[in-house]
Motif scaffolding. Sequence first.
Motif, PDB file in Angstrom:
ATOM      1  N   ILE A 119      90.291 100.270 -17.695  1.00 36.52           N
ATOM      2  CA  ILE A 119      89.735 100.261 -16.559  1.00 36.52           C
ATOM      3  C   ILE A 119      89.136 101.749 -16.144  1.00 36.52           C
ATOM      4  CG2 ILE A 119      90.413 100.000 -13.773  1.00 36.52           C
ATOM      5  CD1 ILE A 119      92.396  98.159 -14.849  1.00 36.52           C
ATOM      6  N   GLY A 120      89.758 102.791 -16.668  1.00 38.87           N
ATOM      7  CA  GLY A 120      89.114 104.048 -16.398  1.00 38.87           C
ATOM      8  C   GLY A 120      87.839 104.216 -16.993  1.00 38.87           C
ATOM      9  N   LEU A 121      87.758 103.580 -18.346  1.00 40.09           N
ATOM     10  CA  LEU A 121      86.438 103.375 -18.922  1.00 40.09           C
ATOM     11  C   LEU A 121      85.428 102.679 -18.376  1.00 40.09           C
ATOM     12  CD1 LEU A 121      84.639 103.987 -21.560  1.00 40.09           C
ATOM     13  CD2 LEU A 121      85.564 102.118 -22.562  1.00 40.09           C
ATOM     14  N   ILE A 122      85.781 101.688 -17.603  1.00 36.52           N
ATOM     15  CA  ILE A 122      84.904 100.954 -16.942  1.00 36.52           C
ATOM     16  C   ILE A 122      84.434 101.751 -15.656  1.00 36.52           C
ATOM     17  CG2 ILE A 122      84.439  98.693 -15.277  1.00 36.52           C
ATOM     18  CD1 ILE A 122      86.679  97.293 -17.249  1.00 36.52           C
ATOM     19  N   LEU A 125      81.760 104.534 -16.642  1.00 35.24           N
ATOM     20  CA  LEU A 125      80.689 103.780 -17.160  1.00 35.24           C
ATOM     21  C   LEU A 125      79.906 103.659 -15.956  1.00 35.24           C
ATOM     22  CD1 LEU A 125      81.642 101.714 -20.183  1.00 35.24           C
ATOM     23  CD2 LEU A 125      80.268 104.039 -20.183  1.00 35.24           C
ATOM     24  N   ALA A 126      80.569 102.806 -14.978  1.00 37.17           N
ATOM     25  CA  ALA A 126      79.860 102.270 -13.684  1.00 37.17           C
ATOM     26  C   ALA A 126      79.300 103.479 -13.000  1.00 37.17           C
ATOM     27  CB  ALA A 126      80.703 101.621 -12.856  1.00 37.17           C
ATOM     28  N   VAL A 127      80.143 104.911 -13.060  1.00 37.78           N
ATOM     29  CA  VAL A 127      79.698 105.934 -12.420  1.00 37.78           C
ATOM     30  C   VAL A 127      78.561 106.505 -12.773  1.00 37.78           C
ATOM     31  CG1 VAL A 127      80.358 108.329 -11.398  1.00 37.78           C
ATOM     32  CG2 VAL A 127      81.747 106.175 -11.091  1.00 37.78           C
ATOM     33  N   THR A 128      78.478 106.678 -14.555  1.00 44.72           N
ATOM     34  CA  THR A 128      77.725 107.675 -14.961  1.00 44.72           C
ATOM     35  C   THR A 128      76.318 106.710 -15.580  1.00 44.72           C
ATOM     36  OG1 THR A 128      78.647 107.061 -17.130  1.00 44.72           O
ATOM     37  CG2 THR A 128      79.094 109.092 -16.048  1.00 44.72           C
ATOM     38  N   LYS A 129      76.507 105.422 -15.872  1.00 43.06           N
ATOM     39  CA  LYS A 129      75.413 104.837 -16.479  1.00 43.06           C
ATOM     40  C   LYS A 129      74.829 103.777 -15.515  1.00 43.06           C
ATOM     41  CE  LYS A 129      76.318 105.986 -20.489  1.00 43.06           C
ATOM     42  NZ  LYS A 129      75.467 107.051 -21.270  1.00 43.06           N
ATOM     43  N   LEU A 130      75.590 103.253 -14.440  1.00 45.99           N
ATOM     44  CA  LEU A 130      75.127 102.462 -13.293  1.00 45.99           C
ATOM     45  C   LEU A 130      74.592 103.338 -12.048  1.00 45.99           C
ATOM     46  CD1 LEU A 130      77.168  99.066 -13.790  1.00 45.99           C
ATOM     47  CD2 LEU A 130      74.839  99.835 -14.876  1.00 45.99           C
ATOM     48  N   ARG A 131      75.255 104.561 -12.056  1.00 50.01           N
ATOM     49  CA  ARG A 131      74.960 105.270 -11.003  1.00 50.01           C
ATOM     50  C   ARG A 131      75.623 104.893  -9.905  1.00 50.01           C
ATOM     51  NH1 ARG A 131      73.881 109.630 -13.831  1.00 50.01           N
ATOM     52  NH2 ARG A 131      72.245 109.555 -15.441  1.00 50.01           N
ATOM     53  N   ILE A 132      76.578 103.970 -10.019  1.00 51.79           N
ATOM     54  CA  ILE A 132      77.455 103.526  -8.660  1.00 51.79           C
ATOM     55  C   ILE A 132      78.363 104.674  -8.318  1.00 51.79           C
ATOM     56  CG2 ILE A 132      78.980 102.025  -7.834  1.00 51.79           C
ATOM     57  CD1 ILE A 132      78.208 100.064  -9.916  1.00 51.79           C
ATOM     58  N   PRO A 133      78.253 105.136  -6.910  1.00 48.87           N
ATOM     59  CA  PRO A 133      78.941 106.270  -6.417  1.00 48.87           C
ATOM     60  C   PRO A 133      80.665 105.816  -6.646  1.00 48.87           C
ATOM     61  CG  PRO A 133      77.564 105.502  -4.655  1.00 48.87           C
ATOM     62  CD  PRO A 133      77.337 104.392  -5.953  1.00 48.87           C
ATOM     63  N   ALA A 134      81.216 106.917  -7.232  1.00 49.10           N
ATOM     64  CA  ALA A 134      82.656 106.663  -7.635  1.00 49.10           C
ATOM     65  C   ALA A 134      83.511 106.148  -6.564  1.00 49.10           C
ATOM     66  CB  ALA A 134      83.405 107.989  -7.802  1.00 49.10           C
ATOM     67  N   ASN A 219      77.531 117.572 -22.323  1.00 50.52           N
ATOM     68  CA  ASN A 219      77.238 116.175 -22.212  1.00 50.52           C
ATOM     69  C   ASN A 219      77.995 115.809 -20.912  1.00 50.52           C
ATOM     70  OD1 ASN A 219      77.038 113.441 -21.955  1.00 50.52           O
ATOM     71  ND2 ASN A 219      76.879 113.188 -24.209  1.00 50.52           N
ATOM     72  N   THR A 220      77.496 116.006 -19.562  1.00 49.10           N
ATOM     73  CA  THR A 220      78.211 115.742 -18.504  1.00 49.10           C
ATOM     74  C   THR A 220      78.862 114.225 -18.244  1.00 49.10           C
ATOM     75  OG1 THR A 220      76.111 115.558 -17.146  1.00 49.10           O
ATOM     76  CG2 THR A 220      77.270 117.683 -17.231  1.00 49.10           C
ATOM     77  N   GLU A 221      78.131 113.276 -18.592  1.00 50.06           N
ATOM     78  CA  GLU A 221      78.304 111.871 -18.556  1.00 50.06           C
ATOM     79  C   GLU A 221      79.640 111.657 -19.521  1.00 50.06           C
ATOM     80  OE1 GLU A 221      75.274 109.330 -19.501  1.00 50.06           O
ATOM     81  OE2 GLU A 221      73.853 109.680 -17.576  1.00 50.06           O
ATOM     82  N   ARG A 222      79.770 112.294 -20.746  1.00 48.74           N
ATOM     83  CA  ARG A 222      80.673 111.922 -21.399  1.00 48.74           C
ATOM     84  C   ARG A 222      81.806 112.885 -20.839  1.00 48.74           C
ATOM     85  NH1 ARG A 222      79.958 114.135 -27.467  1.00 48.74           N
ATOM     86  NH2 ARG A 222      78.609 112.386 -27.283  1.00 48.74           N
ATOM     87  N   VAL A 223      81.788 113.775 -20.257  1.00 43.13           N
ATOM     88  CA  VAL A 223      83.262 114.244 -19.542  1.00 43.13           C
ATOM     89  C   VAL A 223      83.479 113.516 -18.337  1.00 43.13           C
ATOM     90  CG1 VAL A 223      83.668 116.410 -18.201  1.00 43.13           C
ATOM     91  CG2 VAL A 223      82.241 116.606 -20.479  1.00 43.13           C
ATOM     92  N   ILE A 224      82.623 113.124 -17.595  1.00 41.33           N
ATOM     93  CA  ILE A 224      82.991 112.285 -16.504  1.00 41.33           C
ATOM     94  C   ILE A 224      83.802 111.105 -16.937  1.00 41.33           C
ATOM     95  CG2 ILE A 224      82.269 110.873 -14.524  1.00 41.33           C
ATOM     96  CD1 ILE A 224      79.833 113.140 -14.081  1.00 41.33           C
ATOM     97  N   ILE A 225      83.370 110.387 -17.957  1.00 39.09           N
ATOM     98  CA  ILE A 225      83.882 109.264 -18.416  1.00 39.09           C
ATOM     99  C   ILE A 225      85.100 109.516 -18.883  1.00 39.09           C
ATOM    100  CG2 ILE A 225      83.591 107.298 -20.390  1.00 39.09           C
ATOM    101  CD1 ILE A 225      80.854 107.643 -20.006  1.00 39.09           C
ATOM    102  N   THR A 226      85.384 110.626 -19.777  1.00 39.13           N
ATOM    103  CA  THR A 226      86.527 111.005 -20.298  1.00 39.13           C
ATOM    104  C   THR A 226      87.635 111.214 -19.261  1.00 39.13           C
ATOM    105  OG1 THR A 226      85.687 111.739 -22.334  1.00 39.13           O
ATOM    106  CG2 THR A 226      87.727 112.341 -21.895  1.00 39.13           C
TER     107      THR A 226
END
Length: 350
Positions: A119-122, A125-134, A219-226
Amino acid sequence: MSRDAAGRSTLSALRGKISFIDLMQGAGLLAVILLGGVVMSFMSPVFATLRNIENVLQSATIIAVVAIGQTFVILVAGIDLSVASVLVLSSVLSVGLVNFYGWSPEVSILVAILSGMGIGLINGLAVTKLRIPALIATLAAMTMARGLAFIFSGGTNIAPVPKIFVELQYSRILGIPSVILLTLFLAIIAQIVLSRTKFGRSVYATGGNPLAARLAGINTERVIITCFVISGMMSAIAGLLITARFEAGAATAAQGMELAVIAAVVIGGVSLFGGEGNMGGMLLGVILLGLVQNAVNLLNVPPNWDSVVSGLVIAAAAALDVYRRNYLESGMRKKVIATKTDKLEKNGKA
């Protein structure tokens, strides 16, 4: 001195000053906790008993473990509203897979933790790839995870629990409950990751200034996803702790816990704007919030007023964060920059 060198020097000085502010804030929180403890000792003879203090700390462990993960997310200027629902889903899976399907407790626990990480991964990905607000992404995850927990459990708590949970709840090491030591261990590991690793530095950089972090090769997206994955994992582990405490798969537990967790994190000095905070301050925030809730119970405050008090604590925490960032640290930055400018001008004249 070159402009780059001056900038690095100013930044180093500024970090020293901000660290001093953080230290003073931690000392202030500790003073408030001690003062509140003294006051409550006079107001309630039960408060200072070893049994009550131990109960407060054991209750705080669940929020503290969730708050460890939430701290990572807030440090990158995000927020995770799904933590309580992930906790509940983990709890019912860890017991239900054993009772309903005959799985081994070890495999069920592993699946429960992986579900939280998934669920954390989803969320990440939603925040970084789909640009949905957290806020929106994790709100959706919160609703779906709790819905899945209710579907799986039938909306009721699942019992009995495997023996491993009973042993976790009642075991002690050197007289200290194991759940308290486990929470401290997780917090220490998290702080080491934040303060001693490249990933930890990337977390602060991403939260403090994401554009500068990207330009620096992070790689800020990877950091946020992690960070969202860590939050999901910690929430799932907290689900195991609440299962041990209630001795049941807690399908109906943790209502509104996400707000208490956010309040504890912010009270502990982790900035809602990202890039500032540590695990030590967070733990003090958790303890302070736990003492407030314990005081409300011991003083027989009506349940409705309990919600009012919690809301006031959250509002005060947010206001304190804004004040610290807009006034204290802003003033410190101006002071450091002015001092460095004066020195540069004097060196130039010399």
